[in-house]
Write an enzyme that holds these catalytic residues in place. Structure first.
Site, mmCIF file in Angstrom:
data_model
loop_
_atom_site.group_PDB
_atom_site.id
_atom_site.type_symbol
_atom_site.label_atom_id
_atom_site.label_comp_id
_atom_site.label_asym_id
_atom_site.label_seq_id
_atom_site.Cartn_x
_atom_site.Cartn_y
_atom_site.Cartn_z
ATOM 1 N N MET A 1 39.752 35.119 40.110
ATOM 2 C CA MET A 1 38.751 34.367 39.280
ATOM 3 C C MET A 1 37.339 34.845 39.682
ATOM 4 S SD MET A 1 38.793 32.195 37.228
ATOM 5 C CE MET A 1 36.820 32.084 37.498
ATOM 6 N N ILE A 156 34.333 38.822 40.001
ATOM 7 C CA ILE A 156 35.620 38.360 39.443
ATOM 8 C C ILE A 156 36.577 38.805 40.611
ATOM 9 C CG2 ILE A 156 35.283 37.846 37.069
ATOM 10 C CD1 ILE A 156 36.196 40.739 36.476
ATOM 11 N N ASP A 157 37.953 38.308 40.585
ATOM 12 C CA ASP A 157 38.626 38.745 41.769
ATOM 13 C C ASP A 157 39.190 40.056 41.643
ATOM 14 O OD1 ASP A 157 38.384 36.320 42.774
ATOM 15 O OD2 ASP A 157 40.614 35.521 41.647
ATOM 16 N N LYS A 158 39.632 40.807 42.765
ATOM 17 C CA LYS A 158 40.091 42.164 42.617
ATOM 18 C C LYS A 158 41.210 42.357 41.681
ATOM 19 C CE LYS A 158 42.999 45.280 45.445
ATOM 20 N NZ LYS A 158 43.623 45.544 46.665
#
Length: 346
Positions: A1, A156-158
């Site tokens: 996210m 944003i997330d990996k």
């Protein structure tokens, strides 16, 4: 996210500043105080270090914060977060290719692939987007309190793919941070979720904050008792009986916001291991179906979330800019697999 570096979110970096330990107490363990148990069990754990963690509610026993005089019992589950000493925030430049959709002297928009971490952090000090940025660009600005993250206004997330705007000048950094803070940035995500939501669209207005049971995971708190306000608007784009393709638009940018909100809605993201989406949550248990789902998991070994579009006002020209990123091949492949499965298994 997504997470926005807008001042009010700085403490959400806490997990990168802690050591994590999880224990299940042996069946034959005698009853001793938890501070004594941890000083004997964890290297370099002093009584003072343990007490500080207890005071900060960072030692959890069986899902609840504990006290120093608590005496452990056999099979107690203990989760511990210890503060780490400060780390050198110097970023090592690395020649990593960037997918740049737009660039001028003040900013650029990049399409981040799944698997790339946004900035150096515990366990990922190299190979990140920021390592690539400092190689390709000189003197990127940094928001106050965000040492080691030059150019980043949000992340944003990996394992989430998609669009990020990067600031190249101080004026762009300040203006973009202001736009994020006031929720005027347009951000649209595509999410493949388990099941079919009731209704065709809706809004989730539930605070998001750290779970007491697992500090790596975020929980939704609809009563607002914990966490920070978080608002996600969703709309069903495609119903595929077992899964649905949703469009999610963010008003806020909390850590794991869509992932936590979708689990709260009862429709976790497809193959989101952290939020329970890596299990069959809809459909039969027949071997053919189970094999099909596993094949989809293998084709998309991450949460099915993509930052599809990004819109904002250019800090200098005041032109309204809008960018879109097509679904990456792994996401597109799995979506097509579900379309075909539903079509031929009516």
């Amino acid at each position: 996210m997504e997470e926005i570096f807008d001042g009010e979110n700085q403490e959400e970096e806490e997990l990168e500043l802690f050591e994590h330990y999880t224990f299940v107490v042996d069946k034959g363990q005698q009853a001793i105080r938890i501070d004594k148990f941890l000083t004997e069990r964890v290297a370099n754990a002093t009584r003072n270090k343990v007490q500080t963690a207890i005071d900060n509610e960072n030692i959890i026993v069986n899902g609840k914060p504990t006290k120093a005089n608590y005496k452990i019992k056999p099979l107690d589950e203990i989760k511990v977060l210890f503060e780490k000493p400060p780390r050198d925030t110097t970023v090592i430049p690395e020649n990593i290719a960037l997918d740049i959709l737009f660039e001028d002297e003040h900013l650029l928009v990049v399409n981040k692939p799944a698997g790339m971490v946004a900035h150096p952090a515990q366990g990922n000090w190299t190979g990140t987007l920021v390592n690539a940025l400092v190689y390709h660009f000189n003197q990127l600005p940094t928001l106050p309190g965000n040492s080691g993250r030059p150019g980043l206004v949000h992340r944003i997330d990996k394992d989430t793919s998609g669009l990020l705007v990067i600031a190249k000048s101080e004026i762009a950094m300040t203006d973009l941070a202001h736009q994020f803070f006031h929720h005027t940035i347009e951000r649209t995500y595509l999410a493949l979720v388990w099941g079919e939501p009731d209704g065709d669209e809706g809004t989730i207005n539930a605070h998001v904050g750290r779970s007491a049971k697992d500090r790596k995971v975020m929980d939704a708190f609809p009563d607002g008792s914990q966490g920070k306000n978080a608002i996600t608007h969703w709309k069903v784009l495609q119903r595929l009986r077992y899964v649905s393709l949703l469009q999610c638009n963010l008003e806020t940018g909390r850590t794991h916001q869509i992932r936590a909100h979708m689990r709260y809605l009862g429709h976790p993201l497809f193959n989101d291991a952290m939020y329970g989406g890596d299990k069959i949550l809809k459909g039969t248990q027949f071997s053919k179906y189970k094999s099909f789902v596993q094949n989809c998991f293998d084709a998309l070994p991450r949460q099915a979330l993509h930052a599809m579009s990004l819109g904002f006002i250019h800090p200098i020209t005041k032109e309204k800019l809008h960018f879109e990123s097509p679904l990456p091949s792994d996401f597109q492949t799995v979506l097509e697999k579900w379309e075909q499965y539903v079509q031929y298994n009516e």
